[in-house]
Write a protein that holds these residues in place. Structure first.
Motif, PDB file in Angstrom:
ATOM      1  N   VAL A  91       0.860  -1.176   0.000  1.00  0.00           N
ATOM      2  CA  VAL A  91       0.000   0.000   0.000  1.00  0.00           C
ATOM      3  C   VAL A  91       0.900   1.231   0.000  1.00  0.00           C
ATOM      4  O   VAL A  91       2.040   1.183   0.474  1.00  0.00           O
ATOM      5  CB  VAL A  91      -0.960   0.031   1.211  1.00  0.00           C
ATOM      6  N   VAL A  92       0.368   2.315  -0.547  1.00  0.00           N
ATOM      7  CA  VAL A  92       1.139   3.547  -0.717  1.00  0.00           C
ATOM      8  C   VAL A  92       0.343   4.726  -0.169  1.00  0.00           C
ATOM      9  O   VAL A  92      -0.884   4.761  -0.323  1.00  0.00           O
ATOM     10  CB  VAL A  92       1.448   3.796  -2.214  1.00  0.00           C
ATOM     11  N   ALA A  93       1.036   5.677   0.424  1.00  0.00           N
ATOM     12  CA  ALA A  93       0.441   6.960   0.795  1.00  0.00           C
ATOM     13  C   ALA A  93       1.416   8.054   0.399  1.00  0.00           C
ATOM     14  O   ALA A  93       2.603   7.981   0.706  1.00  0.00           O
ATOM     15  CB  ALA A  93       0.147   7.015   2.285  1.00  0.00           C
ATOM     16  N   ASP A  94       0.907   9.062  -0.309  1.00  0.00           N
ATOM     17  CA  ASP A  94       1.693  10.232  -0.691  1.00  0.00           C
ATOM     18  C   ASP A  94       0.967  11.451  -0.137  1.00  0.00           C
ATOM     19  O   ASP A  94      -0.217  11.655  -0.433  1.00  0.00           O
ATOM     20  CB  ASP A  94       1.791  10.353  -2.216  1.00  0.00           C
ATOM     21  N   TYR A  95       1.679  12.272   0.652  1.00  0.00           N
ATOM     22  CA  TYR A  95       1.016  13.435   1.211  1.00  0.00           C
ATOM     23  C   TYR A  95       2.011  14.597   1.345  1.00  0.00           C
ATOM     24  O   TYR A  95       3.210  14.377   1.555  1.00  0.00           O
ATOM     25  CB  TYR A  95       0.377  13.103   2.571  1.00  0.00           C
ATOM     26  N   PRO A  96       1.513  15.814   1.212  1.00  0.00           N
ATOM     27  CA  PRO A  96       2.395  16.993   1.374  1.00  0.00           C
ATOM     28  C   PRO A  96       2.723  17.204   2.837  1.00  0.00           C
ATOM     29  O   PRO A  96       1.930  16.900   3.726  1.00  0.00           O
ATOM     30  CB  PRO A  96       1.553  18.144   0.826  1.00  0.00           C
ATOM     31  N   PHE A  97       3.909  17.726   3.087  1.00  0.00           N
ATOM     32  CA  PHE A  97       4.288  18.074   4.454  1.00  0.00           C
ATOM     33  C   PHE A  97       5.164  19.304   4.456  1.00  0.00           C
ATOM     34  O   PHE A  97       5.657  19.732   3.454  1.00  0.00           O
ATOM     35  CB  PHE A  97       4.973  16.894   5.163  1.00  0.00           C
TER      36      PHE A  97
END
Length: 97
Positions: A91-97
């Protein structure tokens, strides 16, 4: 910046000492030094024995969505993905930080 997290679960019957797993891990370990878009790169085996835990994780960061796209499409990344597809799901998660 964009954080790119990937959690891997080895397929039923596949163990960490499987030669395919060693090859896949080595391919992903090398990416940190091969792909210039990676601003941050770490990975490792999970130490938790909880049944919901995944087996292996990648924690990385790139500058922006264009850099993430270049990373994902990079031939070295695609070669590593091809190896892992033989023995794991993820599973993958891409998020801005």
């Amino acid at each position: 910046m964009i954080r790119h997290l990937v959690l891997f679960k080895l397929n039923e019957g596949v163990e960490r000492d499987d030669p395919r797993v060693a090859e896949g891990e080595a391919a992903f370990r090398a990416l940190g030094g091969q792909i210039e878009e990676l601003a941050f790169w770490e990975l490792g085996w999970n130490i938790s024995e909880r049944p919901i835990a995944y087996d292996f994780a990648i924690n990385s960061a790139v500058e922006d969505a264009d850099a993430l796209k270049r990373y994902i499409e990079h031939p070295a990344h695609q070669a590593g993905v091809a190896l892992w597809q033989e023995f794991a799901t993820w599973v993958v998660a891409d998020y801005p930080f």
